[in-house]
Scaffold this active site. Structure first.
Site, PDB file in Angstrom:
ATOM      1  CB  CYS A 127      -0.592   2.400   4.086  1.00  0.00           C
ATOM      2  SG  CYS A 127      -2.105   1.774   3.356  1.00  0.00           S
ATOM      3  CG  ASP A 128       3.201   1.077   4.433  1.00  0.00           C
ATOM      4  OD1 ASP A 128       2.759   1.538   5.497  1.00  0.00           O
ATOM      5  OD2 ASP A 128       3.025  -0.090   4.071  1.00  0.00           O
ATOM      6  CB  CYS A 171      -0.917  -0.008   1.223  1.00  0.00           C
ATOM      7  SG  CYS A 171      -1.964   1.456   1.343  1.00  0.00           S
TER       8      CYS A 171
END
Ligand code: NAP
Length: 319
Positions: free
Chosen positions: A137-138, A134
Site C-alpha cells: 500500500c505505502d 502494508c
C-alpha cells in the site's frame, strides 16, 4: 429479535462489497459495521492500487463511496459491535450485538484481522505519517528514503524485499539473532544489497515531528544499550490477529486462527460464509477483499435461493 435474510459482520471492503451484491439481489442485508466503518481501509491515508481510480483516493473516501453504493440498493448499516453468535442450531443463526439481537438466514463474516502493533510511544501518532503496516500500500511513498522494517518472519522479509524497489535502504530490525522466515526468503534478503539487519534489537520509541517520522529509538536486548537510528519510515510486520473471538468454537479455524473456507467461501457451518482478511492471511489487499466479498455474497445468494422453501417469513420475529 430482528429477522433478516442476511447479516454481514464487518464493514471493510469485503463486507461493503457483500452488502452491495446482496442488496442488489433484494435481500436488504444488515451490516454490523463494528468499531470503525471500513475497518483498516478507513485509516489508510491514500490508496493508489485500487483499479478505476488512477489519481488514487483516500481510504475514508473509498469507504464512504462503497457504503453509499450499498445503501443506494437497500443495505442497512448498524454502527454496533457483535458480542456473540449462536450457530449451533443452524439457520436461522443468532447474532447478538451490544444494541440488539438478529436472526439471520445466512451470515457473511467479514470481520477482518488486525496488524499487530508494537505498542511503543509514537506508533499511533505517526500512522499514515511514516508508520505503516502494508508495504504494497505505502511503499511507493518512500521512494529514495531510508526506512526500517520490524519483524523477522516471512512477512517482514517479503515486504522488506519488496520495499527495496522504492527505498534507498531497508534496515530490518529483529528481536533475535535468528530469523523465523523461510530459508529461501532469507537467502533473497541476505543477497539484496539494499537490505541490512539489526539483530537482537527492539524498537522502544518512534520519534518524529510535524513532517512525520525521523528516527527510531532502539534497545539492544542483550547489552541493554540504547541507540537512535534515523529513518523516515517504519514498516511493522510482526503478525496479524484475526478477529475470531466472537465465534468461539463454533466455526472451523486454521492453526493461525483464520476461518477456513472453500472455493465458494463457505465455512464449515452451512449458510455461513466468510470473506476478506478473516479467511485470507496471504493477500490482504482492498482489491482481493472486494473480490472475495463478491464471491461470498454470490454464494450466499445461491444458498438462500436453494433453501427458499424452508426459510421462515421475515415477519416471524421471536422474543
Ligand atoms: P510471524 O510468522 O508470526 O512472524 C512475526 C515476526 O515478528 C517474528 O519474527 C517475531 O519474532 C516478530 N515479532 C512478533 N512480535 C513482536 C514484537 N512485539 N516486537 C518485535 N518483533 C516481534 O508473522 P508473519 O511474518 O506475518 O507471517 C504470518 C504467516 O503467514 C506465517 O505462517 C507465514 O509463514 C505466512 N506468510 C507466508 C509468506 C510466504 O510464504 N511468501 C509471506 C508472508 C506470510 P520471533 O521470531 O522472535 O517470534
Amino acid at each position: 429479535m430482528q429477522k433478516e435474510r442476511v447479516v454481514i459482520i464487518g464493514s471493510g471492503p469485503a463486507g461493503l462489497t457483500a452488502a452491495l451484491y446482496t442488496a442488489r439481489a433484494q435481500l436488504a442485508p444488515v451490516v454490523i459495521a463494528g468499531a470503525q466503518l471500513g475497518g483498516q481501509v478507513a485509516i489508510t491515508h491514500e490508496i493508489e492500487n485500487y483499479p478505476g481510480f488512477p489519481e488514487g483516493l483516500s481510504g475514508p473516501e473509498l469507504v464512504e463511496r462503497m457504503k453509499d453504493h450499498a445503501e443506494n440498493f437497500g443495505a442497512k448499516f448498524e454502527y454496533d459491535l457483535v458480542e456473540s453468535v449462536d450457530f449451533s442450531r443452524g439457520s436461522p443463526f443468532i447474532v447478538k450485538t451490544l444494541g440488539g439481537h438478529y436472526s439471520a438466514d445466512a451470515v457473511i463474516v467479514t470481520i477482518g484481522a488486525d496488524p499487530r502493533k508494537l505498542g511503543v510511544p509514537g506508533e499511533e501518532d505517526y500512522i499514515g505519517a511514516g508508520v505503516s503496516y502494508c508495504g504494497t500500500c505505502d511503499g511507493f511513498f518512500f521512494r529514495g528514503k531510508d526506512i526500517v522494517v520490524v519483524g523477522g518472519g516471512d512477512s517482514a522479509l517479503e515486504e522488506g524485499i519488496f520495499l527495496t524497489r522504492f527505498a534507498n535502504s531497508v534496515n530490518i530490525i529483529h528481536r533475535r539473532d535468528e530469523l523465523r522466515a523461510g530459508v529461501q526468503l532469507q537467502e533473497r534478503a541476505f543477497k539484496n544489497e539494499k537490505i541490512r539487519f539489526t539483530w537482537n534489537a527492539v524498537v522502544e520509541e518512534i520519534v518524529g515531528g510535524a513532517g512525520g517520522v525521523t528516527a527510531v529509538r532502539l534497545r539492544d536486548v542483550i547489552s541493554g544499550e540504547e541507540t537512535v537510528a534515523p529513518t523516515e519510515g517504519v514498516f511493522i510486520f510482526i503478525g496479524h490477529d484475526p478477529n475470531n473471538a466472537v465465534f468461539g468454537e463454533q466455526i472451523a479455524l486454521n492453526e493461525n486462527g483464520y476461518i477456513i473456507t472453500d472455493q465458494r467461501y463457505r465455512t464449515n457451518v452451512d449458510g455461513v460464509f466468510a470473506a476478506g482478511e478473516i479467511q485470507d492471511e496471504i493477500w490482504r489487499q482492498v482489491a482481493t477483499s472486494v473480490g472475495q466479498g463478491t464471491s461470498a455474497a454470490m454464494a450466499a445468494i445461491q444458498w438462500l435461493e436453494a433453501h427458499e422453501d424452508s426459510l421462515q417469513p421475515l415477519t416471524a420475529a421471536t422474543a
